[in-house]
Design a protein around this motif. Sequence first.
Motif, mmCIF file in Angstrom:
data_model
loop_
_atom_site.group_PDB
_atom_site.id
_atom_site.type_symbol
_atom_site.label_atom_id
_atom_site.label_comp_id
_atom_site.label_asym_id
_atom_site.label_seq_id
_atom_site.Cartn_x
_atom_site.Cartn_y
_atom_site.Cartn_z
ATOM 1 N N HIS A 190 26.986 5.161 8.694
ATOM 2 C CA HIS A 190 25.571 4.814 8.722
ATOM 3 C C HIS A 190 24.735 5.686 7.807
ATOM 4 C CE1 HIS A 190 25.063 2.101 12.504
ATOM 5 N NE2 HIS A 190 25.706 1.525 11.507
ATOM 6 N N ASP A 248 18.429 6.401 19.040
ATOM 7 C CA ASP A 248 19.411 5.430 18.549
ATOM 8 C C ASP A 248 19.092 4.033 19.063
ATOM 9 O OD1 ASP A 248 21.657 4.446 17.261
ATOM 10 O OD2 ASP A 248 23.017 4.976 18.887
ATOM 11 N N TYR A 249 18.782 3.912 20.359
ATOM 12 C CA TYR A 249 18.446 2.607 20.930
ATOM 13 C C TYR A 249 17.165 2.044 20.306
ATOM 14 C CZ TYR A 249 21.768 4.050 24.554
ATOM 15 O OH TYR A 249 22.881 4.473 25.229
ATOM 16 N N SER A 291 20.947 6.455 13.950
ATOM 17 C CA SER A 291 22.320 6.373 14.454
ATOM 18 C C SER A 291 23.169 7.516 13.922
ATOM 19 C CB SER A 291 22.937 5.030 14.056
ATOM 20 O OG SER A 291 24.298 4.985 14.402
ATOM 21 N N TYR A 343 26.981 -9.314 13.125
ATOM 22 C CA TYR A 343 26.434 -8.537 14.236
ATOM 23 C C TYR A 343 27.170 -8.847 15.537
ATOM 24 C CZ TYR A 343 22.348 -6.955 11.545
ATOM 25 O OH TYR A 343 21.519 -6.357 10.629
ATOM 26 N N CYS A 347 17.037 2.599 11.618
ATOM 27 C CA CYS A 347 18.193 2.398 12.503
ATOM 28 C C CYS A 347 19.407 3.182 12.025
ATOM 29 C CB CYS A 347 18.517 0.906 12.586
ATOM 30 S SG CYS A 347 20.017 0.528 13.531
ATOM 31 N N LEU A 388 15.648 -2.489 14.127
ATOM 32 C CA LEU A 388 16.385 -3.296 13.150
ATOM 33 C C LEU A 388 16.365 -4.769 13.530
ATOM 34 C CD1 LEU A 388 18.289 -3.764 10.766
ATOM 35 C CD2 LEU A 388 20.204 -3.121 12.260
ATOM 36 N N GLY A 446 16.162 2.623 17.314
ATOM 37 C CA GLY A 446 16.527 2.176 15.969
ATOM 38 C C GLY A 446 17.172 0.803 15.974
ATOM 39 N N ILE A 447 18.044 0.561 16.949
ATOM 40 C CA ILE A 447 18.683 -0.756 17.041
ATOM 41 C C ILE A 447 17.630 -1.835 17.301
ATOM 42 C CG2 ILE A 447 20.330 -2.159 18.332
ATOM 43 C CD1 ILE A 447 21.864 0.432 18.940
ATOM 44 N N GLY A 501 12.957 -0.908 8.875
ATOM 45 C CA GLY A 501 13.670 -0.951 10.150
ATOM 46 C C GLY A 501 15.149 -0.659 9.987
ATOM 47 N N HIS A 520 29.876 0.035 13.260
ATOM 48 C CA HIS A 520 28.966 0.517 12.229
ATOM 49 C C HIS A 520 29.139 -0.245 10.919
ATOM 50 C CE1 HIS A 520 27.625 4.725 13.802
ATOM 51 N NE2 HIS A 520 27.446 3.769 14.693
#
Length: 385
Positions: free
Chosen positions: A79, A227-228, A206, A328, A202, A234, A230-231, A198, A359
Amino acid sequence: MGKQSGVESDYEQLGDVGLTKGKKLWKKVKYQLVEYHSLPAYMKDNEFILGHYRAEWPLKQIFLSIFTLHNETLNVWTHLIGFFLFLTLTIYSVKMIPDVNLPTLKNFPDVHKLREDLLTCIPSLPDLHKIRSEIKTSFPSNWHIVELLCNCLPERFSHSNHTDACVLHSMKEDLANIIAPLVTRPITRWPFFAFLGGAMFCLLASSLCHLLCCHSKRLSYIMLRLDYAGIAALISTSFYPPVYYSFMCHPFFCNLYLGFITVLGIATVMVSLLPVFDRPEYRSIRTGLFLGMGLSGAGPIFHKLVLFWNQPEAVHTTGYEILMGLLYGMGSLIYATRIPERWMPGKFDIAGHSHNLFHVFVVAGAYTHYRAGLVYLKWRDLEGC
């Protein structure tokens, strides 16, 4: 007495040397990688990865560990490399934005060629006012250039009473050939750059999370929430380009879809702040929540196809979006099922475990969406509403 003191001094020196060596040995042992069963409870997330863990290291050692081999090395670098990839794409995208300044005749050398052809080859022209009216209907968004083109013709043409449909049609074609490639009024880029922002947030969040989570329980809690977030960022910003550019001429649906995904993203971040959210038993729930956010994009995509079923750009972008969803989705499935390490525990501790693969799929999916965004920009730049 002096001799005895010398002996004691020697013993003290030997003791100091031994103490120094002991400290060095302790540091060496302390910063060794440990196995799963030696981890504190908050670090026990994947029982199929058996070794090569860093546990409660100081920050200095943690930052240096980015260049060493452990079971988070590839999670950090996949990442981190993705972040620099999207940073490069962002810089490139900023530089390729068309000039938004109003064009002038000097920007279009072909105009002078058209003028010379008209003067040489056409003995008479129809009424210039009629030409302007016809061309204005064909090029409403580029009328400032049509005015410049028509004004560069001699004044005598504007008083001509001759009519020639072929000449008018030929002139309109020539103007189209000049205007289409040269005169594009670029539409706003903020949805596209929101997505790029975004994605970078993310990927960087991460990478930092996987690097720093081994420091302490408190820092692990903070980094996991980042981290959450960022997800969620995104996924939410991934909606912005397709929704905005598909429905920019339908403000109600544009605002409805953008508002929905923004509220959903904020709600997801709020839920992720709950302490129970990062427990191992909630792994499938976490995955399902983020996957559900992504699947909610099916509605706007289907709506886009209904509105623009005859537009090749709509089909082209939908193909990219389906591919992105598959990437995804595949990554999320691998992450939730912990494949392949559950089949051979301990064999994928360093490389090839589910989080590594997840990742890679995320970066590939985000890049696919970037390619779709370029199609949207070109489409709307040329056609507008």
